[in-house]
Design a protein around this motif. Sequence first.
Motif, short mmCIF file in Angstrom:
data_model
loop_
_atom_site.label_atom_id
_atom_site.label_comp_id
_atom_site.label_asym_id
_atom_site.label_seq_id
_atom_site.Cartn_x
_atom_site.Cartn_y
_atom_site.Cartn_z
N THR A 1 69.17 -0.75 -53.56
CA THR A 1 68.03 -0.47 -52.98
C THR A 1 66.78 -0.49 -54.08
N HIS A 2 67.16 -0.75 -55.48
CA HIS A 2 66.19 -0.88 -56.56
C HIS A 2 66.09 -2.22 -56.76
N HIS A 3 65.02 -2.59 -57.77
CA HIS A 3 64.81 -3.80 -58.17
C HIS A 3 66.00 -3.94 -59.20
N ALA A 4 66.26 -5.18 -59.72
CA ALA A 4 67.37 -5.61 -60.53
C ALA A 4 66.80 -4.94 -62.02
N HIS A 5 65.86 -4.62 -62.21
CA HIS A 5 65.50 -4.30 -63.61
C HIS A 5 65.23 -2.59 -63.68
N GLN A 6 65.48 -1.93 -62.59
CA GLN A 6 65.55 -0.27 -62.33
C GLN A 6 66.94 -0.07 -62.37
N ARG A 7 67.12 0.93 -63.49
CA ARG A 7 68.72 1.63 -63.49
C ARG A 7 68.30 2.91 -63.41
N GLU A 8 69.49 3.44 -62.75
CA GLU A 8 69.42 4.82 -62.52
C GLU A 8 70.48 5.59 -63.54
N GLN A 9 69.97 6.71 -64.18
CA GLN A 9 70.72 7.53 -64.99
C GLN A 9 71.08 8.50 -64.30
N THR A 10 72.17 9.13 -64.48
CA THR A 10 72.92 10.32 -63.78
C THR A 10 73.19 11.31 -65.11
N ILE A 11 72.50 12.69 -64.90
CA ILE A 11 73.14 13.52 -65.90
C ILE A 11 73.51 14.65 -65.05
N GLN A 12 74.61 15.49 -65.55
CA GLN A 12 75.02 16.70 -64.78
C GLN A 12 74.83 17.88 -65.86
N LEU A 13 74.20 19.04 -65.42
CA LEU A 13 74.03 20.11 -66.26
C LEU A 13 74.40 21.22 -65.49
N VAL A 14 74.48 22.51 -66.09
CA VAL A 14 74.64 23.65 -65.71
C VAL A 14 73.41 24.52 -66.12
N ALA A 15 72.63 25.33 -65.09
CA ALA A 15 71.62 26.11 -65.66
C ALA A 15 71.80 27.68 -65.36
N ARG A 16 71.55 28.05 -66.40
CA ARG A 16 71.70 29.71 -66.18
C ARG A 16 70.50 30.43 -66.48
N GLN A 17 70.20 31.31 -65.65
CA GLN A 17 68.94 32.01 -65.54
C GLN A 17 68.83 33.07 -66.85
N VAL B 1 69.50 22.03 -52.93
CA VAL B 1 67.91 21.81 -52.93
C VAL B 1 67.88 20.41 -53.64
N ASP B 2 67.00 19.42 -53.00
CA ASP B 2 66.67 18.32 -53.89
C ASP B 2 65.03 18.67 -54.51
N VAL B 3 65.00 18.26 -55.73
CA VAL B 3 63.70 18.75 -56.27
C VAL B 3 63.26 17.03 -56.79
N ALA B 4 62.17 16.82 -56.45
CA ALA B 4 61.45 15.44 -56.74
C ALA B 4 61.07 15.33 -58.20
N ILE B 5 61.53 14.46 -58.91
CA ILE B 5 61.16 14.13 -60.29
C ILE B 5 59.93 13.44 -60.28
N GLY C 1 57.66 8.25 -67.47
CA GLY C 1 57.75 7.42 -66.18
C GLY C 1 58.74 7.56 -65.26
N ALA C 2 59.52 8.67 -65.58
CA ALA C 2 60.55 9.01 -64.85
C ALA C 2 60.52 9.23 -63.29
N GLY C 3 61.26 9.03 -62.52
CA GLY C 3 61.31 9.26 -60.90
C GLY C 3 62.67 9.63 -60.49
N GLY C 4 62.77 9.84 -59.38
CA GLY C 4 63.96 10.26 -58.85
C GLY C 4 64.14 11.80 -58.53
N PHE D 1 71.02 15.32 -62.07
CA PHE D 1 69.49 14.32 -62.02
C PHE D 1 69.89 13.01 -61.65
N HIS D 2 69.17 12.49 -60.93
CA HIS D 2 69.21 11.16 -60.45
C HIS D 2 67.86 10.31 -61.02
N ILE D 3 67.98 10.00 -62.20
CA ILE D 3 66.50 9.32 -62.86
C ILE D 3 66.43 7.77 -62.69
#
Length: 159
Positions: free
Chosen positions: A32-48, A124-128, A137-140, A156-158
Amino acid sequence: MPKLSLRAFIPVGAAAVVLAAAPLASAGASSTHHAHQREQTIQLVARQTQSEAVDVGKKGHSLGDQLVIAEDLYRNGKKIGDHAVVCTYVHTGPDALQCLGTFALPQGQITGQALLHLPSPSAVDVAITGGSGAYSGAGGYVHTVPAGTTERHLTFHIR
């Protein structure tokens, strides 16, 4: 003013089970993206680490009241960054909050925002909305899933 747990946001705002998050990984271009766009995925744990309800304006729960939350971010059990978010009540009965946050990571910062309707769904999905450094210039979006009252799993889906 009622207390809001991380369960409601991201959100934003994050107890207990440690999930070993996957390391930083890059994925190929999506169809669904242009060939030059790449998606980076980062998985983290957040602790309040801190949260505070701020009563502004009219005394008691009202429009403009805020929830301020700070979290530490972990990958594979190691702290690698932090997250700060401010949510402002924009509707009461039923409640809705506009939340703006920043994730500070070793390679730069990622900004995000979400309109949360309470009670919120379990995930919940949060817009980047942008970033700095390697994330300029990140999106996702960031997919957040509660894992207790003060912990969330973030993917993160960046673009």
